[in-house]
Design a protein around this motif. Structure first.
Motif, PDB file in Angstrom:
ATOM      1  N   ILE A 405     -30.141  42.096 -41.975  1.00 32.22           N
ATOM      2  CA  ILE A 405     -29.497  40.808 -42.018  1.00 32.22           C
ATOM      3  C   ILE A 405     -30.287  41.143 -40.296  1.00 32.22           C
ATOM      4  O   ILE A 405     -30.529  40.084 -39.090  1.00 32.22           O
ATOM      5  CB  ILE A 405     -28.174  41.053 -41.700  1.00 32.22           C
ATOM      6  CG1 ILE A 405     -27.614  41.535 -42.846  1.00 32.22           C
ATOM      7  CG2 ILE A 405     -27.674  40.450 -40.469  1.00 32.22           C
ATOM      8  CD1 ILE A 405     -25.934  40.992 -42.769  1.00 32.22           C
ATOM      9  N   THR A 406     -30.510  42.928 -39.209  1.00 37.44           N
ATOM     10  CA  THR A 406     -31.098  42.654 -38.053  1.00 37.44           C
ATOM     11  C   THR A 406     -32.610  42.138 -37.811  1.00 37.44           C
ATOM     12  O   THR A 406     -33.124  41.163 -36.988  1.00 37.44           O
ATOM     13  CB  THR A 406     -30.796  43.907 -37.710  1.00 37.44           C
ATOM     14  OG1 THR A 406     -29.302  44.679 -38.223  1.00 37.44           O
ATOM     15  CG2 THR A 406     -30.986  43.716 -36.241  1.00 37.44           C
ATOM     16  N   VAL A 407     -33.084  42.329 -39.073  1.00 34.80           N
ATOM     17  CA  VAL A 407     -34.693  41.914 -39.132  1.00 34.80           C
ATOM     18  C   VAL A 407     -33.900  40.531 -39.237  1.00 34.80           C
ATOM     19  O   VAL A 407     -35.244  39.654 -38.689  1.00 34.80           O
ATOM     20  CB  VAL A 407     -35.244  43.135 -39.848  1.00 34.80           C
ATOM     21  CG1 VAL A 407     -36.312  42.254 -40.423  1.00 34.80           C
ATOM     22  CG2 VAL A 407     -35.118  44.400 -39.890  1.00 34.80           C
ATOM     23  N   LYS A 408     -33.705  40.317 -39.509  1.00 41.20           N
ATOM     24  CA  LYS A 408     -33.616  39.019 -40.221  1.00 41.20           C
ATOM     25  C   LYS A 408     -33.524  38.061 -39.142  1.00 41.20           C
ATOM     26  O   LYS A 408     -33.758  36.933 -38.561  1.00 41.20           O
ATOM     27  CB  LYS A 408     -32.519  38.548 -41.659  1.00 41.20           C
ATOM     28  CG  LYS A 408     -31.943  36.390 -41.582  1.00 41.20           C
ATOM     29  CD  LYS A 408     -32.877  36.819 -42.534  1.00 41.20           C
ATOM     30  CE  LYS A 408     -32.980  34.404 -43.200  1.00 41.20           C
ATOM     31  NZ  LYS A 408     -33.772  33.768 -42.413  1.00 41.20           N
ATOM     32  N   ASN A 409     -32.507  38.739 -38.588  1.00 38.78           N
ATOM     33  CA  ASN A 409     -31.846  37.937 -37.098  1.00 38.78           C
ATOM     34  C   ASN A 409     -33.106  38.099 -35.714  1.00 38.78           C
ATOM     35  O   ASN A 409     -33.810  36.690 -35.299  1.00 38.78           O
ATOM     36  CB  ASN A 409     -30.165  38.476 -36.260  1.00 38.78           C
ATOM     37  CG  ASN A 409     -29.643  38.037 -37.437  1.00 38.78           C
ATOM     38  OD1 ASN A 409     -29.919  37.053 -37.853  1.00 38.78           O
ATOM     39  ND2 ASN A 409     -28.224  38.972 -37.045  1.00 38.78           N
ATOM     40  N   LYS A 410     -34.419  38.923 -36.297  1.00 41.70           N
ATOM     41  CA  LYS A 410     -34.793  38.932 -35.101  1.00 41.70           C
ATOM     42  C   LYS A 410     -35.950  38.249 -35.600  1.00 41.70           C
ATOM     43  O   LYS A 410     -36.999  37.300 -34.948  1.00 41.70           O
ATOM     44  CB  LYS A 410     -35.003  40.623 -35.091  1.00 41.70           C
ATOM     45  CG  LYS A 410     -34.742  41.531 -34.630  1.00 41.70           C
ATOM     46  CD  LYS A 410     -34.829  41.749 -32.882  1.00 41.70           C
ATOM     47  CE  LYS A 410     -33.892  42.101 -32.526  1.00 41.70           C
ATOM     48  NZ  LYS A 410     -34.229  41.785 -30.661  1.00 41.70           N
ATOM     49  N   ILE A 411     -36.462  38.300 -37.084  1.00 42.60           N
ATOM     50  CA  ILE A 411     -36.971  36.889 -37.276  1.00 42.60           C
ATOM     51  C   ILE A 411     -36.691  35.817 -36.865  1.00 42.60           C
ATOM     52  O   ILE A 411     -37.615  34.930 -36.296  1.00 42.60           O
ATOM     53  CB  ILE A 411     -37.711  37.082 -38.677  1.00 42.60           C
ATOM     54  CG1 ILE A 411     -38.457  38.506 -39.052  1.00 42.60           C
ATOM     55  CG2 ILE A 411     -38.230  35.977 -39.282  1.00 42.60           C
ATOM     56  CD1 ILE A 411     -38.471  38.495 -40.184  1.00 42.60           C
ATOM     57  N   ASP A 412     -35.696  34.882 -37.477  1.00 40.52           N
ATOM     58  CA  ASP A 412     -35.151  33.927 -37.193  1.00 40.52           C
ATOM     59  C   ASP A 412     -34.968  33.481 -35.305  1.00 40.52           C
ATOM     60  O   ASP A 412     -35.570  32.640 -34.745  1.00 40.52           O
ATOM     61  CB  ASP A 412     -33.645  33.752 -37.660  1.00 40.52           C
ATOM     62  CG  ASP A 412     -33.524  33.692 -39.068  1.00 40.52           C
ATOM     63  OD1 ASP A 412     -34.831  33.619 -38.995  1.00 40.52           O
ATOM     64  OD2 ASP A 412     -32.464  34.168 -39.471  1.00 40.52           O
ATOM     65  N   GLU A 413     -34.437  34.498 -34.425  1.00 44.93           N
ATOM     66  CA  GLU A 413     -34.893  34.190 -33.348  1.00 44.93           C
ATOM     67  C   GLU A 413     -36.277  34.109 -32.753  1.00 44.93           C
ATOM     68  O   GLU A 413     -36.291  32.445 -32.200  1.00 44.93           O
ATOM     69  CB  GLU A 413     -34.525  35.704 -32.080  1.00 44.93           C
ATOM     70  CG  GLU A 413     -33.431  35.839 -32.126  1.00 44.93           C
ATOM     71  CD  GLU A 413     -33.086  37.664 -31.563  1.00 44.93           C
ATOM     72  OE1 GLU A 413     -33.423  37.717 -31.288  1.00 44.93           O
ATOM     73  OE2 GLU A 413     -32.242  37.875 -31.848  1.00 44.93           O
ATOM     74  N   GLU A 414     -37.219  34.914 -33.775  1.00 42.18           N
ATOM     75  CA  GLU A 414     -39.004  34.333 -32.911  1.00 42.18           C
ATOM     76  C   GLU A 414     -39.132  32.667 -33.377  1.00 42.18           C
ATOM     77  O   GLU A 414     -39.780  31.792 -32.495  1.00 42.18           O
ATOM     78  CB  GLU A 414     -39.844  34.843 -33.568  1.00 42.18           C
ATOM     79  CG  GLU A 414     -40.040  36.170 -33.221  1.00 42.18           C
ATOM     80  CD  GLU A 414     -40.877  36.411 -32.019  1.00 42.18           C
ATOM     81  OE1 GLU A 414     -41.654  36.131 -32.478  1.00 42.18           O
ATOM     82  OE2 GLU A 414     -40.105  37.362 -31.373  1.00 42.18           O
ATOM     83  N   TYR A 415     -38.569  32.537 -34.353  1.00 47.12           N
ATOM     84  CA  TYR A 415     -38.894  30.661 -35.210  1.00 47.12           C
ATOM     85  C   TYR A 415     -38.169  29.713 -33.729  1.00 47.12           C
ATOM     86  O   TYR A 415     -38.495  28.409 -33.748  1.00 47.12           O
ATOM     87  CB  TYR A 415     -38.933  30.644 -35.808  1.00 47.12           C
ATOM     88  CG  TYR A 415     -39.767  31.402 -37.299  1.00 47.12           C
ATOM     89  CD1 TYR A 415     -41.055  30.565 -36.864  1.00 47.12           C
ATOM     90  CD2 TYR A 415     -39.276  32.654 -37.352  1.00 47.12           C
ATOM     91  CE1 TYR A 415     -41.931  31.625 -37.200  1.00 47.12           C
ATOM     92  CE2 TYR A 415     -40.554  33.003 -38.221  1.00 47.12           C
ATOM     93  CZ  TYR A 415     -41.865  33.100 -38.172  1.00 47.12           C
ATOM     94  OH  TYR A 415     -43.349  33.490 -38.469  1.00 47.12           O
ATOM     95  N   GLU A 416     -37.129  30.020 -33.623  1.00 48.89           N
ATOM     96  CA  GLU A 416     -35.992  29.962 -32.944  1.00 48.89           C
ATOM     97  C   GLU A 416     -36.938  28.713 -31.413  1.00 48.89           C
ATOM     98  O   GLU A 416     -36.632  27.991 -30.689  1.00 48.89           O
ATOM     99  CB  GLU A 416     -34.571  29.768 -32.346  1.00 48.89           C
ATOM    100  CG  GLU A 416     -33.501  29.322 -33.631  1.00 48.89           C
ATOM    101  CD  GLU A 416     -32.573  30.389 -33.557  1.00 48.89           C
ATOM    102  OE1 GLU A 416     -32.374  31.689 -32.437  1.00 48.89           O
ATOM    103  OE2 GLU A 416     -31.580  30.725 -35.164  1.00 48.89           O
ATOM    104  N   LYS A 417     -37.749  30.126 -31.150  1.00 45.13           N
ATOM    105  CA  LYS A 417     -38.320  30.180 -29.754  1.00 45.13           C
ATOM    106  C   LYS A 417     -39.003  29.420 -29.750  1.00 45.13           C
ATOM    107  O   LYS A 417     -40.183  29.135 -29.046  1.00 45.13           O
ATOM    108  CB  LYS A 417     -38.216  31.920 -28.933  1.00 45.13           C
ATOM    109  CG  LYS A 417     -37.680  32.090 -28.581  1.00 45.13           C
ATOM    110  CD  LYS A 417     -38.300  33.741 -28.124  1.00 45.13           C
ATOM    111  CE  LYS A 417     -37.819  34.824 -28.993  1.00 45.13           C
ATOM    112  NZ  LYS A 417     -38.336  35.591 -28.259  1.00 45.13           N
ATOM    113  N   GLY A 418     -39.441  28.732 -31.204  1.00 49.68           N
ATOM    114  CA  GLY A 418     -40.751  27.901 -31.374  1.00 49.68           C
ATOM    115  C   GLY A 418     -42.430  28.323 -31.750  1.00 49.68           C
ATOM    116  O   GLY A 418     -42.759  27.885 -31.834  1.00 49.68           O
TER     117      GLY A 418
END
Ligand SMILES: CC(C)C(=O)C(=O)O
Length: 448
Positions: A405-418
């Protein structure tokens, strides 16, 4: 000289096929030639000659290391039969001596020389048994580069071959630009004269058909001079060259280097000349690793070639020779079996065989991967980790593992930043090491 070339006043440049102002043409005659695969076929290597000329020069130690790698890859199979070296500089000669001192049976060491008496002496003194010699065949070369008639060129080439034989050296005659040459008017008489020399001297004479500009075509039913089947068949049946003396040297200008080399094997030539990763003049030569895979498909096995060594050679090229292998290069690029389309990734997760044509993990030490991007779910991340770190049975990370889940959240953060690009292998490796594996399986020990 028993067989004379067909003398022409003006060079025959096949302008109907090579109009220069336009893309070259393929002329069809629909003649179907018989396939005739030799019992024994093999690969030769020109990484140190044609390959090296296209990149930063290697030093002697690097050449020796690569020679060791070729030997380890061949692993006593004899499939990687020979490799050729320049002898011009002290550096090249040092490398050759150090490689010879290793005493390996394969790859055998051969050379490439300028055609003069001094160079023959050098080959002989160094104890090398075979040398390549340039014999340019097309009228582009004979008339426009050498400024000679066909008769004069042929005489010069036969003198050179004779010089090699006098010194007890096997001449490997490089028929340069054969795919734009007058096959029956020059190539066949030259090859027949060379076969006469072979029979008189009882020393092997080899013919390397050089597709200098990559114009060869492997399809059936194509006219000379571009047809690879017709060139190979013709050398065998019209010039009497034995299979074991016929070799193809390809360039990839028209993406044909691999298929043309394979066609050579299929139509009766025993040998194909290659470079590691296809390095070479302009767009490169035929890749050695591709021809191992072609060999496997034709012969059904690769004897005891050790394909896992290719991974080490890749690392050596990237780290030591500073040569980046394009990531999408078949079998060797970092992304050659990375699935990016979401729907394919889904299939791969269900059954590897759906989107991987053979067990690349077992055969090449490179399991298939799924690319990680904004569409990747937890199960893709679990699959990525298990494949990349080759985790087996109990070690495997389950998709229910909370650390994901931590890895998934980190990845999602990247895409939220554009972000729009995929998460790279290096980033994934670092993230997994940090949040999932605690560096236990780290390959490169990179921090984020
Ligand atoms: C110089 C010749 C022998 C060659 O390598 C080629 O034709 O590609």
């Amino acid at each position: 000289m028993k067989f004379n070339p067909v003398e022409v006043i003006n060079p025959k440049l096949y302008k109907d096929i090579f109009p220069y102002a336009e893309i070259p043409k393929i002329k069809f005659n629909n003649i179907q030639l018989p396939m005739d695969v030799s019992e024994n076929i093999w690969i030769t290597d020109t990484t140190f000659r044609d390959g090296q000329q296209s990149m930063t020069n290697m030093n002697s130690e690097q050449m020796v290391r690569l020679y060791e790698y070729l030997h380890l890859l061949d692993n006593g199979s004899g499939i990687i039969k020979q490799t050729e070296f320049f002898l011009y500089s002290q550096k090249d000669r040092n490398a050759v001596e150090a490689c010879m001192d290793k005493g390996y049976e394969f790859p055998q060491i051969t050379s490439w020389i300028r055609a003069n008496k001094e160079d023959f002496k050098l080959v002989k003194e160094m104890g090398i048994k075979e040398t390549g010699i340039l014999m340019s065949c097309s009228d582009y070369h004979i008339f426009n580069k050498l400024n000679k008639t066909r008769q004069e060129a042929m005489k010069m080439y036969l003198d050179i071959a004779y010089g090699a034989l006098e010194n007890g050296i096997v001449p490997r005659c490089h028929f340069e630009d054969i795919t734009r040459a007058d096959f029956y008017g020059f190539v066949v008489p030259l090859a027949k004269n060379l076969m006469d020399l072979m029979n008189e001297s009882k020393i092997n004479v080899k013919i390397r058909a050089c597709d200098t500009l990559g114009l060869g075509v492997s399809h059936a039913g194509v006219e000379l001079p571009r047809s690879v089947p017709a060139i190979i068949h013709g050398l065998k049946y019209y010039a009497g060259v034995p299979s074991s003396s016929i070799e193809w040297h390809g360039h990839n200008d028209y993406y044909g280097a691999v298929t043309n080399s394979t066609a050579t094997w299929l139509y009766g030539g025993a040998s194909v000349n290659t470079t590691l990763f296809g390095i070479g003049e302009r767009v490169g030569n035929t890749p050695l690793e591709a021809m191992i895979i072609e060999y496997a498909q034709i012969k059904g096995n690769i004897k005891n070639i050790n394909l896992e060594v290719i991974k080490e050679i890749e690392e050596y090229f990237e780290k030591e020779l500073r040569y980046d292998i394009p990531p999408k290069t078949p079998f060797v690029g970092k992304e050659f079996n990375v699935t990016k389309a979401g729907i394919h990734a889904d299939g791969l997760l269900k059954d590897e065989e759906i989107y991987n044509s053979f067990d690349t993990g077992k055969v090449l030490g490179k399991p298939p991967l799924v690319a990680i991007n904004s569409y990747s779910g937890i199960s893709s991340i679990a699959y990525w980790i298990n494949s990349y770190f080759s985790l087996k049975s109990k070690e495997k990370i389950q998709k229910s593992d909370e650390r994901l889940i931590t890895v998934k959240n980190k990845i999602d953060e990247e895409y939220e930043k554009g972000r729009t690009s995929n998460i790279s292998t290096e980033e994934m490796e670092a993230m997994c090491n940090m949040y999932v594996l605690n560096n236990k399986y780290a390959y490169n020990n990179k921090a984020i």
